[in-house]
Scaffold this motif. Sequence first.
Motif, short mmCIF file in Angstrom:
data_model
loop_
_atom_site.label_atom_id
_atom_site.label_comp_id
_atom_site.label_asym_id
_atom_site.label_seq_id
_atom_site.Cartn_x
_atom_site.Cartn_y
_atom_site.Cartn_z
N PHE A 29 4.71 10.51 15.56
CA PHE A 29 6.11 10.64 15.93
C PHE A 29 7.02 10.49 14.71
CE2 PHE A 29 3.99 9.43 19.86
CZ PHE A 29 4.53 10.33 20.76
N SER A 30 6.64 9.60 13.82
CA SER A 30 7.37 9.42 12.58
C SER A 30 6.48 8.70 11.58
CB SER A 30 8.66 8.64 12.80
OG SER A 30 8.39 7.32 13.23
N ILE A 31 6.73 8.94 10.30
CA ILE A 31 5.97 8.31 9.24
C ILE A 31 6.94 7.54 8.35
CG2 ILE A 31 4.42 8.63 7.28
CD1 ILE A 31 3.50 11.23 8.51
N GLY A 32 6.62 6.28 8.13
CA GLY A 32 7.43 5.48 7.24
C GLY A 32 7.00 5.66 5.81
N ALA A 33 6.77 4.56 5.12
CA ALA A 33 6.34 4.64 3.73
C ALA A 33 4.94 5.24 3.62
CB ALA A 33 6.35 3.25 3.09
N MET A 34 4.68 5.94 2.53
CA MET A 34 3.37 6.46 2.22
C MET A 34 3.05 6.05 0.79
SD MET A 34 3.60 10.29 3.91
CE MET A 34 1.83 10.46 4.18
N GLY A 35 1.76 5.99 0.48
CA GLY A 35 1.40 5.56 -0.85
C GLY A 35 0.02 5.99 -1.27
N TRP A 36 -0.26 5.75 -2.54
CA TRP A 36 -1.57 6.00 -3.12
C TRP A 36 -2.10 4.72 -3.72
CZ3 TRP A 36 -4.36 10.38 -2.55
CH2 TRP A 36 -3.68 11.53 -2.15
N TYR A 37 -3.38 4.46 -3.48
CA TYR A 37 -4.09 3.32 -4.03
C TYR A 37 -5.37 3.83 -4.67
CZ TYR A 37 -0.93 0.66 -1.03
OH TYR A 37 0.19 0.13 -0.43
N ARG A 38 -5.96 3.01 -5.52
CA ARG A 38 -7.21 3.42 -6.14
C ARG A 38 -8.12 2.22 -6.33
NH1 ARG A 38 -5.01 4.93 -12.25
NH2 ARG A 38 -4.66 2.77 -12.98
N GLN A 39 -9.40 2.52 -6.40
CA GLN A 39 -10.41 1.48 -6.63
C GLN A 39 -11.43 2.01 -7.61
OE1 GLN A 39 -12.34 -0.02 -3.11
NE2 GLN A 39 -12.96 -1.89 -4.16
N GLY A 40 -11.43 1.46 -8.81
CA GLY A 40 -12.40 1.83 -9.82
C GLY A 40 -13.71 1.11 -9.59
N PRO A 41 -14.77 1.55 -10.26
CA PRO A 41 -16.08 0.91 -10.10
C PRO A 41 -16.04 -0.56 -10.47
CG PRO A 41 -16.06 2.35 -12.01
CD PRO A 41 -14.80 2.63 -11.26
N GLY A 42 -16.47 -1.42 -9.56
CA GLY A 42 -16.49 -2.84 -9.80
C GLY A 42 -15.13 -3.51 -9.80
N LYS A 43 -14.10 -2.82 -9.33
CA LYS A 43 -12.75 -3.35 -9.34
C LYS A 43 -12.19 -3.44 -7.93
CE LYS A 43 -11.65 -1.36 -13.87
NZ LYS A 43 -10.70 -0.47 -14.61
N GLN A 44 -11.12 -4.21 -7.78
CA GLN A 44 -10.43 -4.31 -6.51
C GLN A 44 -9.50 -3.11 -6.32
OE1 GLN A 44 -8.40 -8.10 -6.64
NE2 GLN A 44 -10.18 -9.19 -5.85
N ARG A 45 -9.20 -2.81 -5.07
CA ARG A 45 -8.26 -1.74 -4.79
C ARG A 45 -6.87 -2.16 -5.25
NH1 ARG A 45 -8.41 1.22 1.01
NH2 ARG A 45 -10.59 1.27 0.28
N GLU A 46 -6.17 -1.26 -5.91
CA GLU A 46 -4.85 -1.55 -6.42
C GLU A 46 -3.86 -0.47 -6.06
OE1 GLU A 46 -4.74 -1.63 -10.69
OE2 GLU A 46 -5.66 0.35 -10.89
N LEU A 47 -2.61 -0.86 -5.97
CA LEU A 47 -1.54 0.09 -5.67
C LEU A 47 -1.27 0.96 -6.88
CD1 LEU A 47 1.73 -0.59 -3.77
CD2 LEU A 47 1.82 0.47 -6.02
N VAL A 48 -1.09 2.25 -6.64
CA VAL A 48 -0.73 3.20 -7.68
C VAL A 48 0.74 3.58 -7.57
CG1 VAL A 48 -1.16 5.48 -8.67
CG2 VAL A 48 -3.08 4.10 -7.83
N ALA A 49 1.14 4.02 -6.39
CA ALA A 49 2.52 4.44 -6.18
C ALA A 49 2.83 4.46 -4.70
CB ALA A 49 2.77 5.83 -6.77
N THR A 50 4.09 4.23 -4.36
CA THR A 50 4.54 4.32 -2.98
C THR A 50 5.83 5.13 -2.93
OG1 THR A 50 5.82 2.26 -3.07
CG2 THR A 50 3.53 2.11 -2.33
N ILE A 51 6.10 5.68 -1.76
CA ILE A 51 7.34 6.42 -1.55
C ILE A 51 7.84 6.15 -0.13
CG2 ILE A 51 6.05 8.52 -0.91
CD1 ILE A 51 8.41 10.11 -2.19
#
Length: 115
Positions: A29-51
């Motif tokens: 019905f509607s979408i609020g914020a959207m974003g991109w996250y990434r997880q490198g090998p052996g690393k925790q997931r981290e925020l890349v960008a949001t809109i």
Amino acid sequence: QVQLVESGGGLVQPGGSLRLSCAASGSIFSIGAMGWYRQGPGKQRELVATIRSGGVTNYADSVKGRFAISRDNAKNTVYLQMNSLKPEDTAVYYCNAWIVARYYWGQGTQVTVSS
């Protein structure tokens, strides 16, 4: 069930560019914020960008000046333009969206930066 599907990942040489896309489908019905996250090998997931739905953006310090997030609300799609890629950008990239009072995640797309 809402689904987010990413595309555009792949292998690129250092200094190259890629554009990731993530399209939302299902009972929306509607979408609020959207974003991109990434997880490198052996690393925790981290925020890349949001809109935000209105277009306000936020970036991790590590990608400022190189990456750009955008969205097309009519297509329920968020994009991530990645320029001047570095080996440290290698990771699985996930998109995220706030839809009907919860966060949804895509399955991820692999980005590998290597010569």
